[in-house]
Design an enzyme around this catalytic site. Structure first.
Site, PDB file in Angstrom:
ATOM      1  N   GLU A 255       0.987  -1.057   0.086  1.00  0.00           N
ATOM      2  CA  GLU A 255       0.000   0.034   0.092  1.00  0.00           C
ATOM      3  C   GLU A 255       0.676   1.106   0.065  1.00  0.00           C
ATOM      4  OE1 GLU A 255      -3.010  -0.256  -0.301  1.00  0.00           O
ATOM      5  OE2 GLU A 255      -3.604  -2.392   0.400  1.00  0.00           O
ATOM      6  N   CYS A 294      -3.419   8.359   3.474  1.00  0.00           N
ATOM      7  CA  CYS A 294      -2.935   8.015   2.009  1.00  0.00           C
ATOM      8  C   CYS A 294      -4.257   8.222   1.216  1.00  0.00           C
ATOM      9  CB  CYS A 294      -2.507   6.251   2.146  1.00  0.00           C
ATOM     10  SG  CYS A 294      -3.900   5.455   3.067  1.00  0.00           S
TER      11      CYS A 294
END
Ligand code: NAP
Length: 524
Positions: A255, A294
């Site tokens: 990720e 994020c």
């Protein structure tokens, strides 16, 4: 205070000076962190042998019960996690809640989900596949838990949620975990691990922790382990190409960073309810955790004709936000995590300014109740880009702070082309009540996104949020976002299982004890 690691069934303090953990508001040193002298190879071996063995003796249901108890322990210690979040991340109540309560919710969610898998120890996938004329010989796909360790390497911005969103599905799957939090915020993860261990819920070796630099952590990973990483694209590249990872084809889930988008549809009039929801969401994404998410909106696309009014509406809301010490009740946005992140954000803003004008954030900046020299604040900054087709930096510079760029678009085709220049993102949100536009948008950018949030006037304020990752839906994104796929309900267990097929006697395959479900495990 030195933040310890927990390996081979005991707490170990690293040697040497280590790295300082700071209060980002006062600059005061809170603790130090070092992994020097902590034997990562022994930790992995201990977890494989002790933790893995014990967890595999249990069923999904048994492990779901462990998660339920973990959720209770974390909930009971919530106030302490908020205290550490305030000190180490400069997180006020809502920022800390996003991380800590998100973590507890995710653990409880997997505890509930796991019960439905019952007493099984592996999962049947799909129906039997006839492979002989008389039906005596068939194929059956199964999912079996990995026999190694899940090495969970996390980013600094979610020390609680990042740990739990990875650990919960791994433990439910029956795979022991070794957590390596990011050094600047390892304290909160360490405290949560300590509370879980103190409660004596998990078998020995099921949960290990290495605080401080990763050093040789990946040198001894092997084919039965997996590495789940969250962090920057730069570190991700190092992990992917690590010699042991390559040599043993170790499964990785990455990720990484992402230039996420939010779109105001061409049908939405400034001042309308949908336009207001869009404006509110952009401001929330810029300010929550000071933009250190994020999933935060980095690019907002607005029809050219609506740009002026939307810009004014955004500036009005941003002007009302007090930035400073979260201990002051009037403050709505805190600092970024440390001076290094502050410098990186300020540098990123300068890069973006080369092709953008500043709509908000150009004046002098003084944080409330904090000394600008010692603290790590970044001014809320809204930029505008008139020519997004020509611009380069707005599509590839992730400023990991309270910064977003508004980009004008002239047609849906141009919009889709510009969004695709993010090269793969975690999330795009779109605010529109035009069903045809929504469909073409979803078809146009879906392959480059892990999640699309579509809000029309019927949904209104009932949506779950652009940046909010819910455990029932997939999290991750292709390309630049790392290519990972986490969560998504039971889909989240796939990372910690291997798929294999057995071709054999039909009756044996049907009677295999320990293989649960009727084949459609996703609906369990
Ligand atoms: P980072 O510098 O890449 O660090 C991430 C983690 O990797 C830390 O635990 C770090 O440890 C560790 N690490 C560093 N070098 C390593 C190596 N050679 N081998 C193994 N591990 C290593 O990222 P960050 O600054 O903490 O986080 C910010 C970034 O994370 C942003 O770009 C953000 O977009 C991204 N992020 C993505 C998601 C997502 O779900 N996609 C979520 C949150 C954040 P040390 O701290 O000890 O160096």
């Amino acid at each position: 205070m030195k933040i310890p690691s927990y390996v081979c069934g005991e707490w170990r303090e690293g040697t040497g000076q280590g790295e300082a953990i700071l209060d980002p508001v006062t600059g005061e040193e809170l603790a130090r962190v070092t992994s020097q002298g902590v034997d990562a190879a022994a930790a992995l071996q201990y977890a494989r042998e002790k933790g893995g063995e014990a967890l595999r003796r249990m069923s999904y249901q048994d492990r779901a019960e462990l998660l339920g108890k973990m959720g209770e322990v974390l909930n009971a210690n919530r106030a302490e996690y908020f205290r550490i979040s305030l000190l180490n991340l400069g997180a006020g109540e809502s920022d800390a809640s996003f991380d800590v309560d998100g973590a507890i919710y995710t653990v409880k969610y997997f505890a509930k989900l796991g019960k439905a898998l019952g007493g099984a120890k592996m999962l049947r996938e799909g129906a039997q596949i006839p492979l002989s004329k008389t039906g005596v010989f068939s194929g059956q796909h199964f999912l079996v838990p990995l026999r190694g360790v899940a090495v969970l390497i996390n980013a600094f911005n979610f020390p609680a949620w990042g740990f739990c969103e990875k650990a919960a599905p791994a433990l439910l799957s029956g795979v022991p975990v070794l957590v390596k939090p990011a050094s600047p915020t390892a304290w909160l993860t360490q405290k949560m691990v300590e509370d879980i261990l103190k409660a004596g819920i998990l078998p020995d070796g099921a949960l290990s922790l290495i605080c401080g630099s990763a050093r040789d952590l990946l040198d001894t990973v092997r084919e039965e382990d997996m590495v789940s990483f969250t962090g920057s694209a730069e570190t991700a590249a190092r992990i992917r190409t690590h010699a042991a990872v390559l040599q043993h084809s170790v499964r990785t889930n990455i990720e990484a960073d992402s230039i996420n988008s939010a779109v105001l549809g061409p049908d939405v009039l400034p001042g309308s309810e949908l336009a207001e929801l869009f404006v509110k969401e952009v401001v929330r994404e810029m300010t929550l955790k000071a933009g250190q998410k994020c999933t935060a909106i980095r690019r907002l696309f607005v029809p050219r004709a609506a740009g002026k009014s939307i810009g004014e509406a955004l500036v009005k809301r941003l002007s009302a936000i007090k930035v400073g010490n979260p201990r002051n009740p009037e403050v709505k946005m805190g600092p970024v995590v440390n001076k290094a992140q502050q410098a990186s954000c300020l540098q990123g803003i300068e890069q973006l300014k080369k092709e953008c004008s500043v709509l908000f954030g150009s004046g002098s900046f003084q944080p409330v109740d904090a000394n600008a020299a010692d603290s790590a604040f970044v001014p809320l900054t809204l930029l505008a880009c008139e020519d997004g087709k020509k611009a380069v930096r707005v599509h590839d510079t992730e400023v990991f702070g309270p910064v977003a760029t508004m980009i004008a678009y002239d047609s849906p085709q141009e919009l889709i082309a510009m969004i695709r220049r993010g090269s793969g993102s975690l999330v795009a949100s779109v605010f529109s009540s035009d069903a045809a536009f929504l469909e073409s948008f979803i078809m146009g950018v879906g392959d480059l996104h892990g999640r699309i949030l579509a809000v029309d006037s019927a949904v209104g304020a009932q949506h779950t949020g652009h940046g909010n990752v819910v455990p029932s839906c997939m999290h991750g994104g292709p390309g630049r976002a790392g290519g990972g796929e986490e969560l998504g309900g039971l889909r989240g267990l796939l990372l910690y299982h291997r798929r294999f097929v057995v071709q054999g006697p039909t009756t044996t395959l049907g009677n295999l004890t320990g293989a649960g479900g009727d084949g459609n495990w996703l609906t369990a």
